[in-house]
Design a protein around this motif. Structure first.
Motif, PDB file in Angstrom:
ATOM      1  N   VAL A 186       0.840  -1.199   0.000  1.00  0.00           N
ATOM      2  CA  VAL A 186       0.000   0.000   0.000  1.00  0.00           C
ATOM      3  C   VAL A 186       0.877   1.251   0.000  1.00  0.00           C
ATOM      4  N   GLU A 187       1.897   1.234   0.843  1.00  0.00           N
ATOM      5  CA  GLU A 187       2.811   2.383   0.897  1.00  0.00           C
ATOM      6  C   GLU A 187       3.502   2.604  -0.438  1.00  0.00           C
ATOM      7  N   ALA A 188       3.941   1.516  -1.029  1.00  0.00           N
ATOM      8  CA  ALA A 188       4.638   1.631  -2.305  1.00  0.00           C
ATOM      9  C   ALA A 188       3.714   2.219  -3.356  1.00  0.00           C
ATOM     10  N   LEU A 189       2.459   1.799  -3.341  1.00  0.00           N
ATOM     11  CA  LEU A 189       1.491   2.339  -4.288  1.00  0.00           C
ATOM     12  C   LEU A 189       1.310   3.835  -4.066  1.00  0.00           C
ATOM     13  N   ALA A 190       1.220   4.222  -2.807  1.00  0.00           N
ATOM     14  CA  ALA A 190       1.052   5.636  -2.484  1.00  0.00           C
ATOM     15  C   ALA A 190       2.262   6.423  -2.965  1.00  0.00           C
ATOM     16  N   GLU A 191       3.427   5.808  -2.800  1.00  0.00           N
ATOM     17  CA  GLU A 191       4.664   6.486  -3.144  1.00  0.00           C
ATOM     18  C   GLU A 191       4.861   6.570  -4.655  1.00  0.00           C
ATOM     19  N   LEU A 192       4.579   5.479  -5.338  1.00  0.00           N
ATOM     20  CA  LEU A 192       4.818   5.445  -6.781  1.00  0.00           C
ATOM     21  C   LEU A 192       3.702   6.133  -7.555  1.00  0.00           C
ATOM     22  N   GLY A 193       2.510   6.106  -6.989  1.00  0.00           N
ATOM     23  CA  GLY A 193       1.403   6.817  -7.621  1.00  0.00           C
ATOM     24  C   GLY A 193       0.881   6.142  -8.864  1.00  0.00           C
ATOM     25  N   CYS A 194       0.823   6.895  -9.925  1.00  0.00           N
ATOM     26  CA  CYS A 194       0.113   6.505 -11.130  1.00  0.00           C
ATOM     27  C   CYS A 194       0.825   5.465 -11.966  1.00  0.00           C
ATOM     28  N   SER A 195       0.077   4.439 -12.377  1.00  0.00           N
ATOM     29  CA  SER A 195       0.531   3.526 -13.420  1.00  0.00           C
ATOM     30  C   SER A 195       1.794   2.734 -13.099  1.00  0.00           C
ATOM     31  N   GLU A 242       7.354  -3.383 -10.452  1.00  0.00           N
ATOM     32  CA  GLU A 242       7.915  -2.108 -10.001  1.00  0.00           C
ATOM     33  C   GLU A 242       7.720  -1.936  -8.501  1.00  0.00           C
ATOM     34  N   ILE A 243       6.576  -2.381  -8.013  1.00  0.00           N
ATOM     35  CA  ILE A 243       6.320  -2.314  -6.579  1.00  0.00           C
ATOM     36  C   ILE A 243       7.298  -3.218  -5.832  1.00  0.00           C
ATOM     37  N   VAL A 251       9.227  -7.920  -0.552  1.00  0.00           N
ATOM     38  CA  VAL A 251       7.987  -8.679  -0.434  1.00  0.00           C
ATOM     39  C   VAL A 251       7.931  -9.607  -1.638  1.00  0.00           C
ATOM     40  N   GLY A 252       7.609 -10.857  -1.396  1.00  0.00           N
ATOM     41  CA  GLY A 252       7.537 -11.804  -2.497  1.00  0.00           C
ATOM     42  C   GLY A 252       6.566 -11.324  -3.572  1.00  0.00           C
ATOM     43  N   LEU A 253       6.930 -11.580  -4.811  1.00  0.00           N
ATOM     44  CA  LEU A 253       6.099 -11.108  -5.917  1.00  0.00           C
ATOM     45  C   LEU A 253       4.690 -11.656  -5.802  1.00  0.00           C
ATOM     46  N   ALA A 254       4.577 -12.890  -5.353  1.00  0.00           N
ATOM     47  CA  ALA A 254       3.250 -13.492  -5.210  1.00  0.00           C
ATOM     48  C   ALA A 254       2.406 -12.694  -4.222  1.00  0.00           C
ATOM     49  N   SER A 255       3.032 -12.235  -3.155  1.00  0.00           N
ATOM     50  CA  SER A 255       2.287 -11.465  -2.163  1.00  0.00           C
ATOM     51  C   SER A 255       1.907 -10.101  -2.709  1.00  0.00           C
ATOM     52  N   VAL A 256       2.756  -9.547  -3.530  1.00  0.00           N
ATOM     53  CA  VAL A 256       2.417  -8.276  -4.171  1.00  0.00           C
ATOM     54  C   VAL A 256       1.168  -8.484  -5.023  1.00  0.00           C
ATOM     55  N   TYR A 257       1.165  -9.539  -5.802  1.00  0.00           N
ATOM     56  CA  TYR A 257      -0.011  -9.823  -6.628  1.00  0.00           C
ATOM     57  C   TYR A 257      -1.238 -10.060  -5.764  1.00  0.00           C
ATOM     58  N   ARG A 258      -1.063 -10.798  -4.677  1.00  0.00           N
ATOM     59  CA  ARG A 258      -2.218 -11.053  -3.821  1.00  0.00           C
ATOM     60  C   ARG A 258      -2.756  -9.759  -3.226  1.00  0.00           C
ATOM     61  N   ALA A 259      -1.858  -8.898  -2.805  1.00  0.00           N
ATOM     62  CA  ALA A 259      -2.287  -7.624  -2.233  1.00  0.00           C
ATOM     63  C   ALA A 259      -3.005  -6.781  -3.289  1.00  0.00           C
ATOM     64  N   LEU A 260      -2.433  -6.745  -4.481  1.00  0.00           N
ATOM     65  CA  LEU A 260      -3.037  -5.936  -5.533  1.00  0.00           C
ATOM     66  C   LEU A 260      -4.412  -6.469  -5.902  1.00  0.00           C
TER      67      LEU A 260
END
Lengths: 149, 149
Positions: free
Chosen positions: B31-40, B45-46, B57-66
């Motif tokens: 969530v923080e990374a999304l806030a930081e990176l912003g658009c697109s 990248e996260i 953070v494992g890529l799988a967890s990034v996908y799960r979070a997204l």
DNA sequence: GTGAATGCAAACTCTTTGCATGACT
DNA sequence: AGTCATGCAAAGAGTTTGCATTCAC
């Protein structure tokens, strides 16, 4: 209009020949399948149709043909967010449509709208990119799914 | 506005908690990374950003979070046709933008346009689907590529 | 303590590519 | 004959899933 499809097919085959590409069975079959299936098809759907028709074309060749047609702007490649590319015949006149995607059943249908086109055209003059294409996807529920609840 | 990002971050974390999800380091980091990176941004990248920050953070967890954030409509998932999903924070007010994609360098930037939104809104009432989202992609050449020839 | 969230690796899907074979001009 | 196009199989990229472990409540 039945004529429009075969018109496109002829146009596409002419354009391929003009660009110096050889006429071949498999590639022509892909063009025919596109003309037959019309709007919004995947590479696999094309391969499957040709398979059923007893003139199977390798999936790789389908992709190669689609890629070529896309580069010659004879098809429009797009993507409604399922992670699968979709293709449809691109009409030389430039007239085109956009897509409605049902979020329940995945169905894709097409619409045209002049107001939208005008808004995009105006907007295109305003932004700092030089725009040469655009696409619009509307997402929601199709009438059938809506009825079903 | 710096505030808007952290506002979204707080909003997203609240929403997750409200929906009964546990608060966890990795998910909060996404969530923080999304806030930081912003658009697109892409999942990778996260993951890469978090990696650099030493809290991989494992890529799988990034996908799960997204995926979860998308289901809760806290992020907007879209796709400009490179075969890679892109995500960005979805603002609760409903205000949103669309994307310009450079066909030469692949750069993605954002724009807003009221005329376009109005046209889509009008159109949405006309079609037989019940529309609840839309996206628009404009393709062309960005100023830098244009200058470069 | 219990169940959810994570990480890793394996699985999957879609698409592209290498290479030998076959087809068009 | 000389290429270009094809098919197959392997390689790639992005994403998802199974499963044992760890962590939040």
């Amino acid at each position: 209009m039945e004529t429009a499809v075969s018109e496109w097919q002829r146009h596409a085959q002419d354009a391929l020949a003009h660009a110096g590409y050889r006429s071949s069975g498999p590639r022509n079959a892909v063009v025919e399948a596109l003309a037959e299936l019309g709007c919004s098809v995947t590479a696999k759907e094309i391969a499957d149709l040709l398979d059923e028709q007893g003139r199977a074309v390798g999936l790789a060749s389908v992709y190669r043909a689609l890629d070529l047609l896309d580069r010659l702007r004879l098809v429009q490649r797009f993507d409604v967010g399922e992670g699968t590319a979709r293709y449809e015949p691109a009409h030389p006149g430039g007239e085109h449509h956009h897509h409605l995607v049902c979020q329940s059943c995945g169905n894709v249908s097409a619409f045209e709208d002049q107001g939208l086109e005008r808004a995009i055209e105006k907007l295109s003059r305003r932004v700092d990119y030089s725009i040469d294409a655009h696409d619009v996807t509307l997402r929601g529920e199709c009438p059938a799914c809506h009825a079903r609840g």
